[in-house]
Design a protein around this motif. Sequence first.
Motif, PDB file in Angstrom:
ATOM      1  N   UNK A  50       0.861  -1.179   0.000  1.00  0.00           N
ATOM      2  CA  UNK A  50       0.000   0.000   0.000  1.00  0.00           C
ATOM      3  C   UNK A  50       0.895   1.224   0.000  1.00  0.00           C
ATOM      4  N   UNK A  51       0.675   2.135  -0.946  1.00  0.00           N
ATOM      5  CA  UNK A  51       1.476   3.346  -1.037  1.00  0.00           C
ATOM      6  C   UNK A  51       0.579   4.559  -1.050  1.00  0.00           C
ATOM      7  N   UNK A  52       1.085   5.651  -0.508  1.00  0.00           N
ATOM      8  CA  UNK A  52       0.444   6.948  -0.635  1.00  0.00           C
ATOM      9  C   UNK A  52       1.253   7.695  -1.697  1.00  0.00           C
ATOM     10  N   UNK A  53       0.627   7.988  -2.813  1.00  0.00           N
ATOM     11  CA  UNK A  53       1.299   8.630  -3.942  1.00  0.00           C
ATOM     12  C   UNK A  53       0.986  10.123  -3.910  1.00  0.00           C
ATOM     13  N   UNK A  54       2.005  10.963  -3.773  1.00  0.00           N
ATOM     14  CA  UNK A  54       1.838  12.408  -3.783  1.00  0.00           C
ATOM     15  C   UNK A  54       2.286  12.917  -5.144  1.00  0.00           C
ATOM     16  N   UNK A  55       1.347  13.495  -5.895  1.00  0.00           N
ATOM     17  CA  UNK A  55       1.604  13.941  -7.261  1.00  0.00           C
ATOM     18  C   UNK A  55       1.580  15.457  -7.294  1.00  0.00           C
ATOM     19  N   UNK A  56       2.617  16.067  -7.862  1.00  0.00           N
ATOM     20  CA  UNK A  56       2.655  17.524  -7.976  1.00  0.00           C
ATOM     21  C   UNK A  56       2.957  17.907  -9.416  1.00  0.00           C
ATOM     22  N   UNK A  57       2.437  19.084  -9.824  1.00  0.00           N
ATOM     23  CA  UNK A  57       2.706  19.563 -11.177  1.00  0.00           C
ATOM     24  C   UNK A  57       3.674  20.740 -11.114  1.00  0.00           C
ATOM     25  N   UNK A  58       3.946  21.327 -12.271  1.00  0.00           N
ATOM     26  CA  UNK A  58       4.930  22.408 -12.345  1.00  0.00           C
ATOM     27  C   UNK A  58       4.442  23.715 -11.750  1.00  0.00           C
ATOM     28  N   UNK A  59       3.128  23.862 -11.588  1.00  0.00           N
ATOM     29  CA  UNK A  59       2.574  25.102 -11.040  1.00  0.00           C
ATOM     30  C   UNK A  59       2.464  25.082  -9.525  1.00  0.00           C
ATOM     31  N   UNK A  60       2.838  23.970  -8.887  1.00  0.00           N
ATOM     32  CA  UNK A  60       2.812  23.897  -7.442  1.00  0.00           C
ATOM     33  C   UNK A  60       1.597  23.214  -6.850  1.00  0.00           C
ATOM     34  N   UNK A  61       0.655  22.798  -7.679  1.00  0.00           N
ATOM     35  CA  UNK A  61      -0.513  22.080  -7.168  1.00  0.00           C
ATOM     36  C   UNK A  61      -0.121  20.634  -6.911  1.00  0.00           C
ATOM     37  N   UNK A  62      -0.721  20.050  -5.882  1.00  0.00           N
ATOM     38  CA  UNK A  62      -0.443  18.646  -5.607  1.00  0.00           C
ATOM     39  C   UNK A  62      -1.699  17.952  -5.116  1.00  0.00           C
ATOM     40  N   UNK A  63      -1.716  16.649  -5.321  1.00  0.00           N
ATOM     41  CA  UNK A  63      -2.813  15.836  -4.819  1.00  0.00           C
ATOM     42  C   UNK A  63      -2.256  14.509  -4.348  1.00  0.00           C
ATOM     43  N   UNK A  64      -3.023  13.834  -3.513  1.00  0.00           N
ATOM     44  CA  UNK A  64      -2.582  12.581  -2.926  1.00  0.00           C
ATOM     45  C   UNK A  64      -3.544  11.463  -3.310  1.00  0.00           C
ATOM     46  N   UNK A  65      -3.006  10.358  -3.734  1.00  0.00           N
ATOM     47  CA  UNK A  65      -3.795   9.174  -4.094  1.00  0.00           C
ATOM     48  C   UNK A  65      -3.243   7.991  -3.313  1.00  0.00           C
ATOM     49  N   UNK A  66      -4.123   7.079  -2.965  1.00  0.00           N
ATOM     50  CA  UNK A  66      -3.685   5.867  -2.280  1.00  0.00           C
ATOM     51  C   UNK A  66      -3.759   4.700  -3.246  1.00  0.00           C
TER      52      UNK A  66
END
Length: 127
Positions: free
Chosen positions: A3-19
């Motif tokens: 089980x991983x918590x994936x933290x995704x960020x883009x070039x503009x500084x926004x991020x979201x977390x998916x499990x």
Amino acid sequence: MANFKLTISDKKGKSLSKELKDREANSLIGLHIGNEIDAAITGLAGKLKITGGSDKSGMPMRSDVYGAARKSVLLSKGIGLQNVEKGQRRRRLVRGNTISEEMYQINCSYDGELKIEEAPAENKDKA
């Protein structure tokens, strides 16, 4: 079962977390920092680049330490070392650059732009 918590960020500084669980998480095991993967496992279109992460006890991954094990290395700067004077070196415990089942969080950068839905404000028009 990973089980991983994936933290995704883009070039503009926004991020979201998916499990990620089970099948999607097992596809990440064995990958290294810097590898690119398909973003379809998170429901996005495009590519994700693995930039780092940490294990269950908070030890950070370091790209210049090979393998998946924890290693005690002598550091002078960079990830895993803070507040060091010039010329000072410290021995710190860090995790290698390979993803294993012991990882908790994996950081990724997204090549596109993330669209984050904001929660609607309650009673906004009643005020």
